[in-house]
Scaffold this active site. Sequence first.
Site, PDB file in Angstrom:
ATOM      1  N   HIS A  23       0.834  -1.204   0.000  1.00 35.23           N
ATOM      2  CA  HIS A  23       0.000   0.000   0.000  1.00 35.23           C
ATOM      3  C   HIS A  23       0.871   1.257   0.000  1.00 35.23           C
ATOM      4  O   HIS A  23       0.587   2.227  -0.706  1.00 35.23           O
ATOM      5  CB  HIS A  23      -0.886   0.038   1.255  1.00 35.23           C
ATOM      6  CG  HIS A  23      -1.934  -1.024   1.335  1.00 35.23           C
ATOM      7  ND1 HIS A  23      -2.031  -1.892   2.398  1.00 35.23           N
ATOM      8  CD2 HIS A  23      -2.939  -1.352   0.494  1.00 35.23           C
ATOM      9  CE1 HIS A  23      -3.063  -2.707   2.205  1.00 35.23           C
ATOM     10  NE2 HIS A  23      -3.626  -2.413   1.059  1.00 35.23           N
ATOM     11  N   LYS A  47     -15.707  -7.180   5.849  1.00 31.30           N
ATOM     12  CA  LYS A  47     -14.626  -7.902   6.512  1.00 31.30           C
ATOM     13  C   LYS A  47     -14.621  -7.634   8.015  1.00 31.30           C
ATOM     14  O   LYS A  47     -14.815  -6.500   8.443  1.00 31.30           O
ATOM     15  CB  LYS A  47     -13.279  -7.444   5.946  1.00 31.30           C
ATOM     16  CG  LYS A  47     -13.094  -7.773   4.489  1.00 31.30           C
ATOM     17  CD  LYS A  47     -11.774  -7.238   3.979  1.00 31.30           C
ATOM     18  CE  LYS A  47     -11.578  -7.617   2.521  1.00 31.30           C
ATOM     19  NZ  LYS A  47     -10.336  -7.077   1.963  1.00 31.30           N
ATOM     20  N   ARG A 107      -1.725  -5.497  -8.623  1.00 32.03           N
ATOM     21  CA  ARG A 107      -0.595  -6.344  -8.252  1.00 32.03           C
ATOM     22  C   ARG A 107      -0.367  -7.461  -9.243  1.00 32.03           C
ATOM     23  O   ARG A 107       0.743  -7.831  -9.548  1.00 32.03           O
ATOM     24  CB  ARG A 107      -0.829  -6.938  -6.863  1.00 32.03           C
ATOM     25  CG  ARG A 107      -0.796  -5.929  -5.740  1.00 32.03           C
ATOM     26  CD  ARG A 107      -1.430  -6.460  -4.504  1.00 32.03           C
ATOM     27  NE  ARG A 107      -2.827  -6.770  -4.749  1.00 32.03           N
ATOM     28  CZ  ARG A 107      -3.620  -7.421  -3.910  1.00 32.03           C
ATOM     29  NH1 ARG A 107      -3.132  -7.846  -2.771  1.00 32.03           N
ATOM     30  NH2 ARG A 107      -4.878  -7.644  -4.213  1.00 32.03           N
ATOM     31  N   SER A 115      -3.189  -7.852   3.034  1.00 29.77           N
ATOM     32  CA  SER A 115      -3.299  -7.690   4.487  1.00 29.77           C
ATOM     33  C   SER A 115      -3.582  -9.025   5.156  1.00 29.77           C
ATOM     34  O   SER A 115      -3.087  -9.295   6.254  1.00 29.77           O
ATOM     35  CB  SER A 115      -4.397  -6.683   4.818  1.00 29.77           C
ATOM     36  OG  SER A 115      -4.061  -5.430   4.284  1.00 29.77           O
TER      37      SER A 115
HETATM   38  N1  COA Z   1      -0.275  -3.903  -1.564  1.00 27.17           N
HETATM   39  C1  COA Z   1      -0.596  -4.828  -0.667  1.00 27.17           C
HETATM   40  N2  COA Z   1      -1.831  -5.291  -0.483  1.00 27.17           N
HETATM   41  C2  COA Z   1      -2.774  -4.783  -1.254  1.00 27.17           C
HETATM   42  C3  COA Z   1      -2.526  -3.812  -2.229  1.00 27.17           C
HETATM   43  C4  COA Z   1      -1.199  -3.371  -2.370  1.00 27.17           C
HETATM   44  N3  COA Z   1      -0.854  -2.449  -3.251  1.00 27.17           N
HETATM   45  N4  COA Z   1      -3.674  -3.522  -2.850  1.00 27.17           N
HETATM   46  C5  COA Z   1      -4.613  -4.279  -2.275  1.00 27.17           C
HETATM   47  N5  COA Z   1      -4.059  -5.041  -1.326  1.00 27.17           N
HETATM   48  C6  COA Z   1      -4.740  -6.050  -0.494  1.00 27.17           C
HETATM   49  C7  COA Z   1      -5.636  -5.451   0.534  1.00 27.17           C
HETATM   50  O1  COA Z   1      -4.953  -5.264   1.755  1.00 27.17           O
HETATM   51  C8  COA Z   1      -6.690  -6.517   0.652  1.00 27.17           C
HETATM   52  O2  COA Z   1      -6.183  -7.545   1.476  1.00 27.17           O
HETATM   53  P1  COA Z   1      -7.133  -8.570   2.237  1.00 27.17           P
HETATM   54  O3  COA Z   1      -8.272  -8.893   1.347  1.00 27.17           O
HETATM   55  O4  COA Z   1      -6.228  -9.688   2.466  1.00 27.17           O
HETATM   56  O5  COA Z   1      -7.557  -7.873   3.487  1.00 27.17           O
HETATM   57  C9  COA Z   1      -6.796  -7.117  -0.743  1.00 27.17           C
HETATM   58  O6  COA Z   1      -5.561  -6.808  -1.349  1.00 27.17           O
HETATM   59  C10 COA Z   1      -7.889  -6.519  -1.559  1.00 27.17           C
HETATM   60  O7  COA Z   1      -7.707  -5.118  -1.604  1.00 27.17           O
HETATM   61  P2  COA Z   1      -8.890  -4.153  -2.000  1.00 27.17           P
HETATM   62  O8  COA Z   1      -9.500  -4.625  -3.251  1.00 27.17           O
HETATM   63  O9  COA Z   1      -8.394  -2.750  -1.968  1.00 27.17           O
HETATM   64  O10 COA Z   1      -9.947  -4.437  -0.872  1.00 27.17           O
HETATM   65  P3  COA Z   1     -10.157  -3.669   0.420  1.00 27.17           P
HETATM   66  O11 COA Z   1     -11.008  -4.493   1.297  1.00 27.17           O
HETATM   67  O12 COA Z   1      -8.885  -3.201   1.000  1.00 27.17           O
HETATM   68  O13 COA Z   1     -10.991  -2.358  -0.065  1.00 27.17           O
HETATM   69  C11 COA Z   1     -12.956  -1.216  -0.813  1.00 27.17           C
HETATM   70  C12 COA Z   1     -12.159  -2.505  -0.838  1.00 27.17           C
HETATM   71  C13 COA Z   1     -13.282  -0.803   0.600  1.00 27.17           C
HETATM   72  C14 COA Z   1     -12.155  -0.110  -1.477  1.00 27.17           C
HETATM   73  C15 COA Z   1     -14.233  -1.458  -1.648  1.00 27.17           C
HETATM   74  O14 COA Z   1     -14.858  -2.639  -1.188  1.00 27.17           O
HETATM   75  C16 COA Z   1     -15.213  -0.336  -1.513  1.00 27.17           C
HETATM   76  O15 COA Z   1     -15.070   0.691  -2.156  1.00 27.17           O
HETATM   77  N6  COA Z   1     -16.219  -0.523  -0.649  1.00 27.17           N
HETATM   78  C17 COA Z   1     -17.215   0.487  -0.377  1.00 27.17           C
HETATM   79  C18 COA Z   1     -18.575   0.037  -0.872  1.00 27.17           C
HETATM   80  C19 COA Z   1     -18.700   0.369  -2.328  1.00 27.17           C
HETATM   81  O16 COA Z   1     -18.613   1.486  -2.756  1.00 27.17           O
HETATM   82  N7  COA Z   1     -18.962  -0.705  -3.084  1.00 27.17           N
HETATM   83  C20 COA Z   1     -19.150  -0.580  -4.485  1.00 27.17           C
HETATM   84  C21 COA Z   1     -17.853  -0.627  -5.193  1.00 27.17           C
HETATM   85  S1  COA Z   1     -18.223  -1.399  -6.709  1.00 27.17           S
END
Ligand code: COA
Length: 160
Positions: free
Chosen positions: A16, A40, A91, A129
């Site tokens: 991140h 989550k 990624r 994560s």
């Molecule tokens: N380096 C390391 N890890 C990374 C990364 C990076 N550059 N990018 C993503 N990851 C990891 C995250 O930590 C996460 O890990 P985990 O699933 O093991 O906890 C995984 O990859 C997925 O990341 P991401 O897709 O960013 O999911 P998230 O849960 O962190 O965030 C939201 C998702 C919150 C941004 C998204 O669900 C959202 O916008 N929710 C709000 C509701 C909404 O608007 N929904 C409609 C959207 S269509």
Amino acid sequence: MLALYPGTFDPITNGHLDVLARAAPLVETLEVTVAVNAEKKTLFTANERVALIRTCVDDIGLTNVTVATFEGLIADYARQRGATALVRGLRQVSDFDYEFRMAFANRRLNPALETLYLMTGEDHAMISSSIVRDVHRWGGDVGLFVPPPVVEALRRKSTS
Ligand code: COA
């Protein structure tokens, strides 16, 4: 221009931070937008995640990065904040499918919001994560994946 970098950040990882360091110079203000109402179940509370992000961002000297929390749809939150872009890190190929679906949904919900994708450094392509939490749970060296303040926060979690 305000851009949002949304995620759960449970916890923030070197991956991140790599995306943040690439994105920050491209925009006026970059807000790390921490999802508090994601489906989550998180290890760290929203306040803990925000505080950790703030510390890590300050440690790498990114002065135009702010940290906030949000609930609900990111498209609505972006409209309220006057943000014009979302930043997402890519990624590996498997990220694309989810990102396509999310980008199209967000575009429908808020046509004024563009999504910017940045490739993570190859060293970080396999981090997530939940992998960090898993490595920690089984006593592995999380320092390979997260910065020192997060190592320390994980250590405190397991002793509390
Ligand atoms: N380096 C390391 N890890 C990374 C990364 C990076 N550059 N990018 C993503 N990851 C990891 C995250 O930590 C996460 O890990 P985990 O699933 O093991 O906890 C995984 O990859 C997925 O990341 P991401 O897709 O960013 O999911 P998230 O849960 O962190 O965030 C939201 C998702 C919150 C941004 C998204 O669900 C959202 O916008 N929710 C709000 C509701 C909404 O608007 N929904 C409609 C959207 S269509």
